[in-house]
Design an enzyme around this catalytic site. Sequence first.
Site, short mmCIF file in Angstrom:
data_model
loop_
_atom_site.label_atom_id
_atom_site.label_comp_id
_atom_site.label_asym_id
_atom_site.label_seq_id
_atom_site.Cartn_x
_atom_site.Cartn_y
_atom_site.Cartn_z
N ASP A 92 0.69 -1.93 -5.11
CA ASP A 92 0.10 -0.61 -4.84
C ASP A 92 0.36 0.31 -6.03
O ASP A 92 1.32 0.10 -6.79
CB ASP A 92 0.67 0.01 -3.55
CG ASP A 92 2.19 0.14 -3.58
OD1 ASP A 92 2.86 -0.83 -4.01
OD2 ASP A 92 2.72 1.20 -3.19
N GLU A 155 5.23 0.30 -2.02
CA GLU A 155 6.41 0.76 -2.75
C GLU A 155 6.30 2.25 -3.06
O GLU A 155 7.29 2.96 -3.05
CB GLU A 155 6.59 -0.03 -4.05
CG GLU A 155 7.98 0.07 -4.66
CD GLU A 155 8.18 1.31 -5.52
OE1 GLU A 155 9.34 1.70 -5.74
OE2 GLU A 155 7.19 1.90 -5.99
ZN LIG Z 1 6.84 0.93 -9.26
#
Ligand SMILES: [Zn+2]
Length: 480
Positions: A92, A155
């Site tokens: 992501d 994340e």
């Molecule tokens: Zn990162």
Amino acid sequence: MSDHADYWKRQALAQRDAYLETLRPFLAINSIEDMSTAGPGKPFGDGVARALDFMLALGRSDGFAVKNLDGYAGYVEYGESEEEVGVLVHVDVVTAGDGWTTPPFEPHIRDGKIYARGAIDDKGPALAAYFALRLLKQSGLPLAKRVRLIIGTDEESGWLCMKHYAEQETLPEIGFSPDASFPMIHAEKGQINPTLTLAAQPETAAAAGWRLLSFVSGDQGNSVPDKAAASVAVPAGAEAETAVAAVTKRWDAFLHASRVTGRLEQRASGVLSFQLDGKPAHGMEPFNGVNAGTLLARFLHDTPFAGSDREFLRFLAEVLHEDHYGERMNVACRDDVSGALTVNAGILRYDGSTGGSVRLNIRYPATLQPEPYVERLKARVEELGWTVSDLRTSKSHYVPADHPVIRTLSRVYEQHIGEPARLLASGGATYAKTLKAGVAFGPVFPGKESTAHLADEYAEIDDLLRAMAIYAQAMYELAK
Ligand SMILES: [Zn+2]
């Protein structure tokens, strides 16, 4: 031969064309979290799911064992041993923002750098780690442990990917995460995130003097607010005009002395509107910014407000303003590994009829426990007439310098770079903290700028290939 840096360097350099050919379409996937396209098997939307599938399809086509964990995470694995080494990456990316020379999801190479959102955080390094795993497989070297490349998808937001992973699988004990800086980060501060509230005092509204109608600054706990706005009611009566003239004069002098910009407007209804610009910074480094909220409070605090108007401004101006190390909050502490506790006042709100709130982001030293500081914080907040209405903590992370993982990775790094692997600490959290003995290991080399989260994010291609060689040898040395 195989434990020599030269072997892995040669292998990685030979991957240059294949790597770039694979990296381009991978970076072209817009993998910003998009909940409007979320659904079963794609909890963070289409783009994130496609980026995860991209890596898993690659792994499948190269003959690795792969698994997709309901779209939250996935892994590509080499080897069959009981024991395991984990390498944690994420696909992501953060939003693109403005100011790009070339579009963020159309990778361009200029001067040996590949520009795209995710080039350095974290798709470039994630793919370098994948190629490293493939080099390890191609080497045919015997291993005593499995190597599992764990791919996260959340994340940059809530880490739900790792939560889901931990529910379905067992996280490895040792490993590394290519998502920060070389040489390596072995200590990460923990966090205490309290929301403090102040009740409105009804008598304030009845008072005929100055009134603080509203105060708004910041919208994220972990950033230094770079804007603040306040609405103030001028006392009614004969002296109103003189009072406004005095405030205006003081405001100009204040802006000049504080070296910031701001605007003051008088509304017809006897309301002054203040706007102040500070300087943004990451919440883990509040001393690098100028907190527009506490600075505006400092200005307003010289005006004779009453009741909760006054208490709100007093707390911001006299306690929080530039209390970067929590001295006035009575939580100051430090350790040798990660330095001082820091305090950021990220969200500041006040409404004359409902009261005030402040969201703090406190980062405590990696080798300390949070409990004593939480207790001290609560006591101090109460003493000031405020209430702790919500409090979340997250653990710190620390792997001692003599741990075998650190010794191994240091040796690999030194063989490749020819410089001692100085251990780093960080105020931020990386995936490494999900492993008992995990460190953040690259990809940004010492002295290089990190463009993560910025416009024109890029990665130097030579550096990514250097990282690939280091990761391949590191996987081997940890797993052999
Ligand atoms: Zn990162």
